[in-house]
Design a protein around this motif. Structure first.
Motif, PDB file in Angstrom:
ATOM      1  N   ARG A  53      -2.163   2.453  -3.411  1.00  0.00           N
ATOM      2  CA  ARG A  53      -1.634   1.978  -2.129  1.00  0.00           C
ATOM      3  C   ARG A  53      -2.207   0.653  -1.679  1.00  0.00           C
ATOM      4  O   ARG A  53      -1.884   0.181  -0.595  1.00  0.00           O
ATOM      5  CB  ARG A  53      -1.886   3.017  -1.054  1.00  0.00           C
ATOM      6  CG  ARG A  53      -1.129   4.302  -1.314  1.00  0.00           C
ATOM      7  CD  ARG A  53      -1.231   5.168  -0.127  1.00  0.00           C
ATOM      8  NE  ARG A  53       0.049   5.118   0.560  1.00  0.00           N
ATOM      9  CZ  ARG A  53       0.535   6.150   1.208  1.00  0.00           C
ATOM     10  NH1 ARG A  53      -0.133   7.274   1.286  1.00  0.00           N
ATOM     11  NH2 ARG A  53       1.697   6.057   1.810  1.00  0.00           N
ATOM     12  N   ASN A  69      -0.502  -1.418   1.394  1.00  0.00           N
ATOM     13  CA  ASN A  69       0.907  -1.786   1.267  1.00  0.00           C
ATOM     14  C   ASN A  69       1.807  -0.642   1.688  1.00  0.00           C
ATOM     15  O   ASN A  69       1.539   0.511   1.365  1.00  0.00           O
ATOM     16  CB  ASN A  69       1.228  -2.145  -0.190  1.00  0.00           C
ATOM     17  CG  ASN A  69       0.418  -3.316  -0.674  1.00  0.00           C
ATOM     18  OD1 ASN A  69       0.334  -4.330  -0.011  1.00  0.00           O
ATOM     19  ND2 ASN A  69      -0.207  -3.158  -1.823  1.00  0.00           N
ATOM     20  N   LYS A  70       2.870  -0.985   2.387  1.00  0.00           N
ATOM     21  CA  LYS A  70       3.958  -0.063   2.716  1.00  0.00           C
ATOM     22  C   LYS A  70       3.452   1.264   3.288  1.00  0.00           C
ATOM     23  O   LYS A  70       3.618   2.317   2.696  1.00  0.00           O
ATOM     24  CB  LYS A  70       4.847   0.167   1.499  1.00  0.00           C
ATOM     25  CG  LYS A  70       5.499  -1.100   1.014  1.00  0.00           C
ATOM     26  CD  LYS A  70       6.339  -0.861  -0.216  1.00  0.00           C
ATOM     27  CE  LYS A  70       6.902  -2.182  -0.706  1.00  0.00           C
ATOM     28  NZ  LYS A  70       7.527  -2.044  -2.009  1.00  0.00           N
ATOM     29  N   ALA A  72       3.857   3.774   6.385  1.00  0.00           N
ATOM     30  CA  ALA A  72       4.799   4.110   7.456  1.00  0.00           C
ATOM     31  C   ALA A  72       4.112   4.088   8.825  1.00  0.00           C
ATOM     32  O   ALA A  72       2.915   4.362   8.936  1.00  0.00           O
ATOM     33  CB  ALA A  72       5.403   5.491   7.211  1.00  0.00           C
ATOM     34  N   ASP A  73       4.866   3.759   9.848  1.00  0.00           N
ATOM     35  CA  ASP A  73       4.350   3.797  11.220  1.00  0.00           C
ATOM     36  C   ASP A  73       3.992   5.239  11.558  1.00  0.00           C
ATOM     37  O   ASP A  73       4.817   6.130  11.391  1.00  0.00           O
ATOM     38  CB  ASP A  73       5.418   3.280  12.176  1.00  0.00           C
ATOM     39  CG  ASP A  73       4.939   3.170  13.602  1.00  0.00           C
ATOM     40  OD1 ASP A  73       3.905   3.770  13.960  1.00  0.00           O
ATOM     41  OD2 ASP A  73       5.613   2.479  14.386  1.00  0.00           O
ATOM     42  N   GLY A  98       0.805   1.272  10.878  1.00  0.00           N
ATOM     43  CA  GLY A  98       1.455   1.044   9.598  1.00  0.00           C
ATOM     44  C   GLY A  98       2.094  -0.332   9.539  1.00  0.00           C
ATOM     45  O   GLY A  98       2.022  -1.118  10.467  1.00  0.00           O
ATOM     46  N   GLY A  99       2.724  -0.608   8.402  1.00  0.00           N
ATOM     47  CA  GLY A  99       3.403  -1.871   8.211  1.00  0.00           C
ATOM     48  C   GLY A  99       3.606  -2.156   6.740  1.00  0.00           C
ATOM     49  O   GLY A  99       3.217  -1.362   5.879  1.00  0.00           O
ATOM     50  N   THR A 100       4.206  -3.288   6.442  1.00  0.00           N
ATOM     51  CA  THR A 100       4.463  -3.678   5.059  1.00  0.00           C
ATOM     52  C   THR A 100       3.162  -4.021   4.342  1.00  0.00           C
ATOM     53  O   THR A 100       2.889  -3.526   3.262  1.00  0.00           O
ATOM     54  CB  THR A 100       5.428  -4.876   5.013  1.00  0.00           C
ATOM     55  OG1 THR A 100       6.615  -4.517   5.699  1.00  0.00           O
ATOM     56  CG2 THR A 100       5.769  -5.251   3.583  1.00  0.00           C
ATOM     57  N   THR A 101       2.349  -4.871   4.953  1.00  0.00           N
ATOM     58  CA  THR A 101       1.028  -5.200   4.423  1.00  0.00           C
ATOM     59  C   THR A 101       0.051  -5.149   5.588  1.00  0.00           C
ATOM     60  O   THR A 101       0.243  -5.821   6.590  1.00  0.00           O
ATOM     61  CB  THR A 101       0.995  -6.604   3.787  1.00  0.00           C
ATOM     62  OG1 THR A 101       1.981  -6.653   2.749  1.00  0.00           O
ATOM     63  CG2 THR A 101      -0.365  -6.913   3.195  1.00  0.00           C
TER      64      THR A 101
END
Length: 143
Positions: A53, A69-70, A72-73, A98-101
């Motif tokens: 991850r 990475n990736k 979830a909120d 959370g977030g993309t990066t």
């Protein structure tokens, strides 16, 4: 009537200013976190431990950061919490969403052999993990 309108306008402007101030405070804290992560990454001798991850980065002085990475909120009533366990009970090391990066500077030192974990907790975090960690990475001793 004019006084009532003026009072309502003043209240509205006050609420707007407070909201804007809160947003700026959050943005400033986010930028400070990003700057701390950049400093850890830039330290000569920092090492990286990659996992499915993301990456754990540990500087020679023991300061550490997670780059994920990736993720979830977790939702408005939940947060992610990082932990560092170094021969004892896990210690809280930072809250994040959370977030993309996501780049998270850790608030606890990450010595050789320490374990970094992440759990999902109630908003505001907890003093000890209340759930099993979904991420566990060990800082292997460096030679």
């Amino acid at each position: 009537a004019a006084a009532a309108v003026a009072a309502c306008a003043a209240i509205g402007l006050g609420l707007w200013a407070a909201s804007l101030s809160g947003k700026l405070d959050r943005r400033e804290a986010e930028l400070a976190n990003q700057q701390r992560v950049a400093q850890i990454l830039a330290q000569p001798g920092s090492h990286k431990i990659s996992f499915s991850r993301g990456t754990l980065v540990v500087a020679p002085d023991g300061s550490g950061a997670l780059v994920l990475n990736k993720l979830a909120d977790p939702g408005s009533d939940r947060t992610y919490e990082a932990w560092v366990a170094d021969g004892g009970a896990p210690q809280p090391a930072g809250l994040f969403a959370g977030g993309t990066t996501i780049a998270v500077p850790l608030d606890q030192p990450v010595r050789d052999g320490a374990t970094v974990m992440v759990t999902e907790e109630k908003a505001g975090g907890t003093e000890a993990p209340s759930r099993a960690p979904f991420l566990i990475v060990r800082n292997a001793p460096q030679s």
